[in-house]
Design an enzyme around this catalytic site. Structure first.
Site, mmCIF file in Angstrom:
data_model
loop_
_atom_site.group_PDB
_atom_site.id
_atom_site.type_symbol
_atom_site.label_atom_id
_atom_site.label_comp_id
_atom_site.label_asym_id
_atom_site.label_seq_id
_atom_site.Cartn_x
_atom_site.Cartn_y
_atom_site.Cartn_z
ATOM 1 N N CYS A 134 0.844 -1.198 0.000
ATOM 2 C CA CYS A 134 0.000 0.000 0.000
ATOM 3 C C CYS A 134 0.879 1.248 0.000
ATOM 4 O O CYS A 134 1.715 1.410 0.885
ATOM 5 C CB CYS A 134 -0.892 0.020 1.232
ATOM 6 S SG CYS A 134 -1.854 1.544 1.338
ATOM 7 N N ASP B 134 -23.506 -5.811 23.466
ATOM 8 C CA ASP B 134 -22.544 -5.477 22.410
ATOM 9 C C ASP B 134 -22.079 -4.034 22.620
ATOM 10 O O ASP B 134 -22.412 -3.137 21.842
ATOM 11 C CB ASP B 134 -23.244 -5.644 21.040
ATOM 12 C CG ASP B 134 -22.300 -5.409 19.880
ATOM 13 O OD1 ASP B 134 -21.084 -5.283 20.098
ATOM 14 O OD2 ASP B 134 -22.780 -5.358 18.726
ATOM 15 N N CYS C 137 -15.846 -5.708 20.671
ATOM 16 C CA CYS C 137 -14.829 -5.294 19.705
ATOM 17 C C CYS C 137 -13.602 -4.784 20.458
ATOM 18 O O CYS C 137 -12.673 -4.261 19.845
ATOM 19 C CB CYS C 137 -15.370 -4.218 18.782
ATOM 20 S SG CYS C 137 -15.869 -2.735 19.657
ATOM 21 N N TYR D 135 -27.173 -2.290 24.202
ATOM 22 C CA TYR D 135 -26.305 -1.566 23.249
ATOM 23 C C TYR D 135 -26.702 -1.992 21.832
ATOM 24 O O TYR D 135 -25.881 -2.431 21.033
ATOM 25 C CB TYR D 135 -24.821 -1.875 23.492
ATOM 26 C CG TYR D 135 -24.348 -1.718 24.915
ATOM 27 C CD1 TYR D 135 -23.848 -0.490 25.371
ATOM 28 C CD2 TYR D 135 -24.392 -2.785 25.821
ATOM 29 C CE1 TYR D 135 -23.390 -0.346 26.676
ATOM 30 C CE2 TYR D 135 -23.949 -2.648 27.126
ATOM 31 C CZ TYR D 135 -23.448 -1.432 27.552
ATOM 32 O OH TYR D 135 -22.990 -1.293 28.839
ATOM 33 N N CYS E 245 -8.095 1.773 -1.806
ATOM 34 C CA CYS E 245 -7.600 1.202 -0.556
ATOM 35 C C CYS E 245 -7.987 -0.273 -0.526
ATOM 36 O O CYS E 245 -9.082 -0.650 -0.934
ATOM 37 C CB CYS E 245 -8.228 1.961 0.620
ATOM 38 S SG CYS E 245 -8.133 1.110 2.195
ATOM 39 N N CYS F 193 -3.755 0.158 8.695
ATOM 40 C CA CYS F 193 -3.505 -1.280 8.563
ATOM 41 C C CYS F 193 -2.167 -1.676 9.150
ATOM 42 O O CYS F 193 -1.152 -1.623 8.463
ATOM 43 C CB CYS F 193 -3.509 -1.677 7.098
ATOM 44 S SG CYS F 193 -5.045 -1.366 6.283
ATOM 45 N N CYS G 81 -0.986 6.416 6.778
ATOM 46 C CA CYS G 81 -2.408 6.310 7.086
ATOM 47 C C CYS G 81 -2.617 5.757 8.491
ATOM 48 O O CYS G 81 -3.464 6.240 9.233
ATOM 49 C CB CYS G 81 -3.069 5.444 6.020
ATOM 50 S SG CYS G 81 -4.433 4.454 6.552
HETATM 51 N N1 SAH Z 1 -25.398 -4.089 18.469
HETATM 52 C C1 SAH Z 1 -25.290 -3.081 17.438
HETATM 53 C C2 SAH Z 1 -24.495 -1.849 17.867
HETATM 54 C C3 SAH Z 1 -23.194 -2.102 18.543
HETATM 55 S S1 SAH Z 1 -22.184 -0.646 18.647
HETATM 56 C C4 SAH Z 1 -24.722 -3.654 16.174
HETATM 57 O O1 SAH Z 1 -24.105 -4.727 16.182
HETATM 58 O O2 SAH Z 1 -24.876 -3.045 15.125
HETATM 59 C C5 SAH Z 1 -22.384 -0.164 20.324
HETATM 60 C C6 SAH Z 1 -23.619 0.664 20.527
HETATM 61 O O3 SAH Z 1 -23.659 1.002 21.911
HETATM 62 C C7 SAH Z 1 -23.656 1.974 19.771
HETATM 63 O O4 SAH Z 1 -24.822 2.009 18.992
HETATM 64 C C8 SAH Z 1 -23.679 3.042 20.861
HETATM 65 O O5 SAH Z 1 -24.499 4.149 20.520
HETATM 66 C C9 SAH Z 1 -24.258 2.283 22.022
HETATM 67 N N2 SAH Z 1 -23.916 2.787 23.363
HETATM 68 C C10 SAH Z 1 -22.763 3.345 23.782
HETATM 69 N N3 SAH Z 1 -22.805 3.601 25.095
HETATM 70 C C11 SAH Z 1 -24.024 3.190 25.544
HETATM 71 C C12 SAH Z 1 -24.667 3.194 26.798
HETATM 72 N N4 SAH Z 1 -24.057 3.665 27.885
HETATM 73 N N5 SAH Z 1 -25.908 2.686 26.893
HETATM 74 C C13 SAH Z 1 -26.546 2.204 25.797
HETATM 75 N N6 SAH Z 1 -25.980 2.183 24.569
HETATM 76 C C14 SAH Z 1 -24.753 2.680 24.426
#
Ligand code: SAH
Length: 419
Positions: free
Chosen positions: A41, A346, A373, A277, A124, A50, A47
Site C-alpha cells: 500500500c 454489544d 470489539c 447496546y 484502498c 492497517c 495512514c
Molecule cells: N449491536 C449493534 C451496535 C453495537 S455498537 C450492532 O451490532 O450493530 C455499540 C452501541 O452502543 C452503539 O450504537 C452506541 O451508541 C451504544 N452505546 C454506547 N454507550 C451506551 C450506553 N451507555 N448505553 C446504551 N448504549 C450505548
C-alpha cells in the site's frame, strides 16, 4: 467521542483510537514488516490504518488467535478465529476528506495518523472498490463545476468530505456530499453528471457541516436524489441505513458472527431476550422470531428510531426498543424484579460498567452472550463477572471483522455454573 471522527478509518465503531495490542507485526518472528517502499500500500506508514498490511492473511489470523488466547484463554476455551475467504475490500462504508493543495490541486483521502495532513488515496485494499471509484469521480468533477474545497484553517470553501455506503446484499449505494453550506451550486447538474457515470447510485445526500470539527457529518441532511437512505439485508432481515446510522462495516463477517451469537443464546420459544447496546436493532431483530419477546436498549436516539422502524419494516411485533443508558436501564429492570432468559450485550470498545453487569446478574439470565470489539475491556468485564458471580465462560469465538488491522471481534458465551 463520536462515531464519525475522521482520523480513524478502519475500526468497527470508528470512534475509538486504535489501542496497540500485545502482538504487533514486525515484532513477531517471521513477520518482518516491509519497509514503506516495499509495502503493498503506497499510504502504508502514513495512514496508520492497517498494521498488518504486509502480513500474509493466514499469518494475520494466527497472530490474532494467539493474542486472544493469551488475553482471554484463562476464562475459557477460545475457538479458532473465523477468517474471511476474500479478506480485501470488505469495508461497506468509505470516507474521504477533500483538500486543496497549490501544487497538487484537489486531493482526497484520509488524515495522516495523528495529524490533520491529508494523505491522498485513490484506492484502498480495505474499502469497497466501487465506493473508491465514486470518490475519485467526484473529485474529478469538482473543478469543472467550479466547486471550492473547504479549508480547515480559514473556514473558506464548500466541499469537505464524501462518504459512500454500499449495501452488501441489496447492492444499493448511498453517496453523502459533506459541505460547509446548504447552497451547492448547480446541484441538479452535479447529481446528473454523477449518475451518468454511476447509474447504480440509489441516493445522493447533501450533509451540511458548518462547524470547525473533526466530526465528518453535520446534523442536517438534504436529499438531492432518491430516498435519502438505503436498505440492506442482514441475516434475512432488512435494515434502513440513513447517513448517521451505525452499521457493522464488514457485512460478510457480521452475518457469521450473529449466527454464532444466536447459537450461543440457545433459545427456547418462551424466552425474554435483552439486546443491550442494540444500535439499529440488528441482533435483537435477528433473534425476534425465535423467542417470545425482545427488549432493546441503546443510548443514541436516532439509532432507536431506526430500530423501531426496522422492526416494523420486518413485520416484527414482539420487539420493544428503549432509548436509555444500558446500565441505568438494567438497574431499573433489576429493581422492578424483572427477569430475562438471555441477555445479548454489544458495548462500544470501552466495554460495559459494573452497574450494568451487577444488574444483568440480578435478572439472572440463563445465558449471557457478550459481543465485543475491545478484547481488553472484555477481559476486564469477564474478570469482574466470574470473580463476583456464579457464572462461567463456556466458550469464546473470535471473528476477523477487520482484516489487515489488529482488531478482533469476539463473541463469548457466559452461563450459570452447573447449568
Ligand atoms: N449491536 C449493534 C451496535 C453495537 S455498537 C450492532 O451490532 O450493530 C455499540 C452501541 O452502543 C452503539 O450504537 C452506541 O451508541 C451504544 N452505546 C454506547 N454507550 C451506551 C450506553 N451507555 N448505553 C446504551 N448504549 C450505548
Amino acid at each position: 467521542m463520536s462515531r464519525e471522527v475522521a482520523k480513524v478509518k478502519i475500526t468497527k465503531r470508528q470512534e475509538a483510537k486504535v489501542q496497540p495490542t500485545k502482538v504487533q507485526p514486525g515484532k513477531e518472528a517471521g513477520t518482518k514488516k516491509a519497509s514503506r517502499t516495499q509495502s503493498r500500500c503506497p499510504a502504508s506508514g502514513q495512514c496508520g490504518g492497517c498494521r498488518y498490511i504486509d502480513v500474509e492473511y493466514k499469518k494475520q489470523l494466527s497472530l490474532k488467535q494467539k493474542m486472544m488466547e493469551e488475553l482471554l484463554g484463562r476464562f475459557g476455551p477460545v475457538k479458532p478465529i473465523v477468517g474471511m475467504e476474500n479478506p480485501e475490500h470488505y469495508r461497506n462504508k468509505v470516507h474521504a476528506v477533500f483538500h486543496f493543495d497549490r501544487k497538487k490541486g484537489i486531493t482526497s483521502g484520509i488524515y495522516e495518523e495523528g495529524t490533520h495532513k491529508v494523505v491522498s488515496i485513490d484506492s484502498c485494499l480495505l474499502e469497497n472498490e466501487k465506493a473508491d471509484r465514486i470518490i475519485v469521480a467526484i473529485r474529478n468533477m469538482l473543478s469543472s463545476f467550479k466547486i471550492r474545497v473547504y479549508d480547515e484553517d480559514t473556514g473558506y470553501g464548500l466541499f469537505r468530505h464524501v462518504m459512500v455506503r454500499t449495501a452488501h446484499k441489496t447492492g444499493q449505494v448511498m453517496v453523502i456530499l459533506v459541505c460547509a453550506s446548504p447552497i451547492f451550486p448547480s446541484k441538479n447538474n452535479f447529481v446528473k453528471a454523477l449518475l451518468k457515470q454511476f447509474p447504480e447510485i440509489s441516493t445522493v445526500i447533501l450533509n451540511v457541516n458548518d462547524k470547525k470539527t473533526s466530526m465528518v457529518l453535520g446534523t442536517r441532511n438534504i436529499t438531492l436524489y432518491g430516498k435519502g437512505y438505503i436498505e440492506d439485508e442482514l441475516c434475512g432481515k432488512l435494515y434502513k441505513l440513513s447517513p448517521p446510522s451505525f452499521y457493522q462495516i464488514n457485512s460478510v463477517q457480521t452475518e457469521k458472527l450473529y449466527m454464532k451469537a444466536m447459537e450461543y443464546a440457545g433459545f427456547s420459544r418462551k424466552d425474554v431476550v435483552i439486546d443491550a447496546y442494540c444500535g439499529i436493532g440488528t441482533i435483537g431483530l435477528t433473534a425476534a422470531d425465535k423467542v417470545q419477546k425482545v427488549i432493546g436498549v441503546e443510548l443514541n436516539e436516532d439509532a432507536i428510531k431506526d430500530a423501531v422502524y426496522n422492526a416494523k419494516r420486518n413485520h416484527i411485533e414482539n420487539a420493544d426498543f428503549y432509548c436509555n443508558d444500558a446500565g441505568r436501564f438494567m438497574v431499573n429492570m433489576a429493581e422492578r424484579g424483572e427477569h430475562a432468559d438471555v441477555v445479548f450485550m454489544d458495548p462500544p470498545r470501552s466495554g460495559s460498567t459494573e452497574a450494568f453487569l451487577d444488574s444483568v446478574m440480578k435478572l439472572a439470565p440463563r445465558r449471557l452472550v457478550y459481543v465485543s470489539c475491545g478484547p481488553d475491556t472484555l477481559a476486564r468485564d469477564l474478570e469482574y463477572l466470574i470473580s463476583k458471580y456464579k457464572y462461567e465462560v463456556r466458550e469464546m469465538t473470535p471473528y476477523d471483522l477487520f482484516p489487515f488491522t489488529e482488531h478482533v471481534e469476539m463473541v463469548s458465551l457466559i452461563c450459570k455454573k452447573n447449568s
